[in-house]
Write a protein that holds these residues in place. Structure first.
Motif, PDB file in Angstrom:
ATOM      1  N   LEU A  45       3.570   1.672  13.976  1.00  0.00           N
ATOM      2  CA  LEU A  45       3.251   0.669  12.949  1.00  0.00           C
ATOM      3  C   LEU A  45       4.490  -0.115  12.540  1.00  0.00           C
ATOM      4  CD1 LEU A  45       0.654  -0.133  11.332  1.00  0.00           C
ATOM      5  CD2 LEU A  45       0.397   1.891  12.731  1.00  0.00           C
ATOM      6  N   SER A  46       5.612   0.595  12.331  1.00  0.00           N
ATOM      7  CA  SER A  46       6.784  -0.156  11.882  1.00  0.00           C
ATOM      8  C   SER A  46       7.293  -1.073  13.002  1.00  0.00           C
ATOM      9  CB  SER A  46       7.896   0.739  11.332  1.00  0.00           C
ATOM     10  OG  SER A  46       7.964   1.923  12.028  1.00  0.00           O
ATOM     11  N   TYR A  47       7.124  -0.647  14.250  1.00  0.00           N
ATOM     12  CA  TYR A  47       7.542  -1.499  15.369  1.00  0.00           C
ATOM     13  C   TYR A  47       6.713  -2.776  15.434  1.00  0.00           C
ATOM     14  CZ  TYR A  47       8.445  -2.890  20.263  1.00  0.00           C
ATOM     15  OH  TYR A  47       8.776  -3.587  21.400  1.00  0.00           O
ATOM     16  N   LEU A  52       0.093 -19.346   6.845  1.00  0.00           N
ATOM     17  CA  LEU A  52      -1.022 -18.588   6.282  1.00  0.00           C
ATOM     18  C   LEU A  52      -0.784 -18.222   4.820  1.00  0.00           C
ATOM     19  CD1 LEU A  52      -1.605 -16.290   9.370  1.00  0.00           C
ATOM     20  CD2 LEU A  52      -3.090 -18.140   8.595  1.00  0.00           C
ATOM     21  N   GLY A  53       0.406 -18.560   4.327  1.00  0.00           N
ATOM     22  CA  GLY A  53       0.716 -18.249   2.940  1.00  0.00           C
ATOM     23  C   GLY A  53       0.896 -16.767   2.686  1.00  0.00           C
ATOM     24  N   ARG A  54       1.260 -16.020   3.736  1.00  0.00           N
ATOM     25  CA  ARG A  54       1.418 -14.578   3.602  1.00  0.00           C
ATOM     26  C   ARG A  54       2.716 -14.257   2.877  1.00  0.00           C
ATOM     27  NH1 ARG A  54      -0.092  -9.778   2.284  1.00  0.00           N
ATOM     28  NH2 ARG A  54      -0.099  -8.149   3.886  1.00  0.00           N
ATOM     29  N   ASP A  55       2.626 -13.382   1.865  1.00  0.00           N
ATOM     30  CA  ASP A  55       3.820 -12.889   1.178  1.00  0.00           C
ATOM     31  C   ASP A  55       4.422 -11.785   2.044  1.00  0.00           C
ATOM     32  OD1 ASP A  55       5.730 -11.752  -0.405  1.00  0.00           O
ATOM     33  OD2 ASP A  55       4.421 -11.376  -2.117  1.00  0.00           O
ATOM     34  N   VAL A  56       5.424 -12.155   2.861  1.00  0.00           N
ATOM     35  CA  VAL A  56       5.945 -11.204   3.847  1.00  0.00           C
ATOM     36  C   VAL A  56       6.729 -10.067   3.206  1.00  0.00           C
ATOM     37  CG1 VAL A  56       5.961 -12.784   5.811  1.00  0.00           C
ATOM     38  CG2 VAL A  56       7.925 -12.709   4.282  1.00  0.00           C
ATOM     39  N   SER A  57       7.123 -10.236   1.945  1.00  0.00           N
ATOM     40  CA  SER A  57       7.855  -9.136   1.299  1.00  0.00           C
ATOM     41  C   SER A  57       6.963  -7.893   1.192  1.00  0.00           C
ATOM     42  CB  SER A  57       8.334  -9.562  -0.086  1.00  0.00           C
ATOM     43  OG  SER A  57       7.234  -9.697  -0.973  1.00  0.00           O
ATOM     44  N   LYS A  58       5.639  -8.100   1.197  1.00  0.00           N
ATOM     45  CA  LYS A  58       4.724  -6.962   1.113  1.00  0.00           C
ATOM     46  C   LYS A  58       4.648  -6.171   2.416  1.00  0.00           C
ATOM     47  CE  LYS A  58       1.920  -8.574  -2.681  1.00  0.00           C
ATOM     48  NZ  LYS A  58       0.649  -9.075  -3.169  1.00  0.00           N
ATOM     49  N   LEU A  59       5.246  -6.696   3.492  1.00  0.00           N
ATOM     50  CA  LEU A  59       5.239  -5.992   4.776  1.00  0.00           C
ATOM     51  C   LEU A  59       6.585  -5.339   5.073  1.00  0.00           C
ATOM     52  CD1 LEU A  59       3.351  -8.726   6.818  1.00  0.00           C
ATOM     53  CD2 LEU A  59       2.412  -6.542   6.062  1.00  0.00           C
ATOM     54  N   ALA A  60       7.579  -5.646   4.242  1.00  0.00           N
ATOM     55  CA  ALA A  60       8.936  -5.161   4.511  1.00  0.00           C
ATOM     56  C   ALA A  60       8.994  -3.633   4.517  1.00  0.00           C
ATOM     57  CB  ALA A  60       9.903  -5.737   3.476  1.00  0.00           C
ATOM     58  N   GLY A  61       8.303  -2.988   3.575  1.00  0.00           N
ATOM     59  CA  GLY A  61       8.298  -1.532   3.504  1.00  0.00           C
ATOM     60  C   GLY A  61       7.760  -0.904   4.775  1.00  0.00           C
ATOM     61  N   THR A  62       6.706  -1.471   5.318  1.00  0.00           N
ATOM     62  CA  THR A  62       6.095  -0.937   6.533  1.00  0.00           C
ATOM     63  C   THR A  62       7.071  -0.973   7.698  1.00  0.00           C
ATOM     64  OG1 THR A  62       3.942  -1.712   5.774  1.00  0.00           O
ATOM     65  CG2 THR A  62       4.142  -1.155   8.114  1.00  0.00           C
ATOM     66  N   ALA A  63       7.817  -2.071   7.798  1.00  0.00           N
ATOM     67  CA  ALA A  63       8.765  -2.210   8.905  1.00  0.00           C
ATOM     68  C   ALA A  63       9.878  -1.160   8.831  1.00  0.00           C
ATOM     69  CB  ALA A  63       9.349  -3.627   8.917  1.00  0.00           C
ATOM     70  N   GLU A  64      10.102  -0.601   7.636  1.00  0.00           N
ATOM     71  CA  GLU A  64      11.153   0.427   7.477  1.00  0.00           C
ATOM     72  C   GLU A  64      10.702   1.815   7.920  1.00  0.00           C
ATOM     73  OE1 GLU A  64      12.017   0.389   3.333  1.00  0.00           O
ATOM     74  OE2 GLU A  64      13.026  -1.570   3.408  1.00  0.00           O
ATOM     75  N   GLY A  65       9.377   2.066   7.968  1.00  0.00           N
ATOM     76  CA  GLY A  65       8.894   3.414   8.278  1.00  0.00           C
ATOM     77  C   GLY A  65       8.798   4.259   7.019  1.00  0.00           C
ATOM     78  N   ASN A  66       9.023   5.598   7.169  1.00  0.00           N
ATOM     79  CA  ASN A  66       8.955   6.522   6.026  1.00  0.00           C
ATOM     80  C   ASN A  66       7.649   6.387   5.234  1.00  0.00           C
ATOM     81  OD1 ASN A  66      11.458   7.782   6.341  1.00  0.00           O
ATOM     82  ND2 ASN A  66      12.476   5.988   5.441  1.00  0.00           N
ATOM     83  N   PHE A  67       6.539   6.525   5.931  1.00  0.00           N
ATOM     84  CA  PHE A  67       5.253   6.380   5.261  1.00  0.00           C
ATOM     85  C   PHE A  67       4.984   7.605   4.386  1.00  0.00           C
ATOM     86  CE2 PHE A  67       3.410   3.739   9.042  1.00  0.00           C
ATOM     87  CZ  PHE A  67       4.360   2.758   8.791  1.00  0.00           C
ATOM     88  N   PRO A  68       4.504   7.385   3.172  1.00  0.00           N
ATOM     89  CA  PRO A  68       4.168   8.522   2.312  1.00  0.00           C
ATOM     90  C   PRO A  68       3.005   9.327   2.892  1.00  0.00           C
ATOM     91  CG  PRO A  68       3.385   6.461   1.352  1.00  0.00           C
ATOM     92  CD  PRO A  68       4.215   6.089   2.539  1.00  0.00           C
ATOM     93  N   ARG A  69       2.986  10.604   2.552  1.00  0.00           N
ATOM     94  CA  ARG A  69       1.885  11.467   2.995  1.00  0.00           C
ATOM     95  C   ARG A  69       1.325  12.199   1.788  1.00  0.00           C
ATOM     96  NH1 ARG A  69       4.187  14.757   8.288  1.00  0.00           N
ATOM     97  NH2 ARG A  69       5.137  12.955   9.327  1.00  0.00           N
TER      98      ARG A  69
END
Length: 432
Positions: free
Chosen positions: A244-246, A262-279
């Motif tokens: 997912l982060s890739y 598309l007017g996408r707020d890309v800052s909302k995707l920055a966390g995903t690109a870093e990894g470390n998904f909560p469980r």
RNA sequence: UCGGCGGUAGCUCAGUGGCAGAGCGAUCGGCUGUUAACCGAUUGGUCGUAGGUUCGAAUCCUACCCGCCGAGCCA
């Protein structure tokens, strides 16, 4: 003079070029006209000045209609008033085909009208940008697996039997007496592939005859299903996170202009690109939800509103692990010390886009798998080939399935899945 | 399958018992920097379908069809 594409114009400032494309809109006054042009690679404005061109060119330009196809020539100029930084000073306009009464006018339209004209609507900016992100996301998926030594393995679309009950399967009539079903998952075949090739993934359309009429459902959608021999549950979670982060990182990196359109707020995707998904575990999820006033009993599956509540607590996808065995599919491996729970996880996208991945470790013990097939009242003869995978060199293995359109809708910030596939197939939409 | 909302001009909608409307589009004309341009003119109707109530129905009633939003199920 040479042929150019709109995408390349910023590198051709000061040059005379020829473009092949279409007119998306026209504004004109008595002495100057502005032609909104597209050629598939992008959008640009052409300017034509009465006093600088022949009468033929001027009249041709003024007579243009929306979506007429044309060939134009002109000089590429830098212009700060243009969003792309360039515009084209036109000196000739040749119409290939004059379009009349193009239905999608530059005003607001309803959802049903745009879907009825999907074949034309695809020409417009929003679908154009989405389809380009779709292409990049697809390419990123293939690159991710190729870089890690996976083999692409194509599962069949026709299935001989119902794998998980027939209620949500499309039945196909095979010349009268025999039946087949459209595939709702390539997973079982991917498991055979993993035993042959080690690490495989499928990527193709799947079909669910669910009478769902929500923004998160299509009758036909694409799914990515990796399957890895000797990979345990924890290894699968790591792979999902890395995956997912890739792919999100790739789209952020290469599709910035499209996401901006598309007017996408890309800052909302920055966390995903870093990894470390909560469980969190299923039990923790129940505790959180019941603490917020929900009435959930142990064993209940989580509904869409529950997923949304949980996902809104995080800025990146959330794993929910430790699901009750009875709430999940027959092939999932139970915990050795807790057979009431299986080694399965759902990955919930942020911002209410719902479950985008479902994965598990698969049962590799022949007897347990037979028992589960019986418990689920599945036709055992149809699963003989699948049981053979456990009879001959069975190994622990795991995999997951990622819903391509849900992932794409989330990345692009588009509300409804019908926007992110070229021609959506839904309960209420089979045309065009 | 269930619940809520809706269907009137090419599009988006107003009109809730008394002459079928507006904006946009399209067409024609005007305007030298427009960004869903602006100004003027022209063009526009099986009011979802069928039946009923009424002197009179887009409007009220019944049935059906279609769509939108959501739930369940799932990715």
């Amino acid at each position: 003079m040479h042929d150019a594409t709109i995408q390349k114009l910023p590198q051709l400032i000061g040059e005379q070029v020829r473009l092949h494309g279409w007119l998306t809109g026209l504004r004109s006054s008595g002495k100057i006209a502005f032609l909104q042009l597209r050629d598939g690679s992008g959008f640009v404005q052409g300017v034509i000045v009465r006093s600088n061109v022949s009468d033929e060119a001027w009249e041709a330009a003024r007579a243009l209609t929306q979506e007429s196809s044309l060939v134009v020539t002109g000089l590429v100029k830098a212009d700060t008033r243009s969003k792309s930084g360039v515009e084209l000073e036109l000196d000739s306009v040749q119409v290939i085909q004059a379009a009349h009464d193009y239905p999608i006018t530059p005003k607001e339209h309803g959802v049903d009208f745009l879907m009825e004209n999907r074949h034309l609507y695809l020409r417009h900016r929003v679908p154009w940008a989405i389809m380009r992100v779709r292409d990049e996301l697809s390419r990123a998926i293939h690159d991710f697996f190729a870089e890690r030594g996976f083999v692409r393995f194509d599962a069949p679309f026709f299935m001989p039997t119902a794998v998980e009950g027939t209620t949500n399967l499309f039945e196909i009539d095979l010349f009268g007496d025999e039946k087949a079903y459209l595939s709702q998952s390539g997973q079982l075949y991917a498991e055979a592939g993993a035993m042959a090739l080690g690490k495989v993934y499928t990527f193709g359309p799947t079909f669910r005859a669910e009478k769902s009429k929500t923004r998160r459902h299509l009758l036909e959608f694409w799914m990515v299903e990796p399957e890895v021999a000797f990979q345990d549950f924890e290894g699968s979670l790591k792979l999902q996170e890395e995956f997912l982060s890739y792919i999100v990182g790739r789209v952020l990196d290469r599709c910035a202009p499209e996401l901006d359109m598309l007017g996408r707020d890309v800052s909302k995707l920055a966390g995903t690109a870093e990894g470390n998904f909560p469980r969190i575990t299923y039990d923790e999820a129940l505790e959180i939800l019941n603490g917020k006033g929900e009435q959930l009993e142990w064993g209940d599956d989580l509904g869409a509103p529950h997923e949304t509540i949980l996902s809104e607590m995080h800025d990146r996808p959330l794993f929910i692990t430790g699901w009750p065995t009875k709430a999940k599919a027959f092939y999932m491996q139970p915990y050795e010390d807790d057979p009431e729970r299986v080694k399965a996880a759902d990955l919930i996208a942020p911002e209410g886009y719902g479950e985008i991945v479902g994965g598990s470790e698969r049962i590799h013990d022949l007897e347990l798998l037979k028992q589960r097939i019986a418990e689920h009242n599945l036709p055992s003869e149809a699963f003989e080939w699948y049981l053979d995978l456990r009879r001959f060199g069975s190994v622990p293995h795991s995999g997951f399935g990622l819903g391509f359109e849900r992932t794409l809708a989330w990345i692009t910030g588009v509300h409804h899945l019908r926007e992110v596939i070229p021609f959506p197939r839904m309960l209420t939409r089979m045309y065009p």
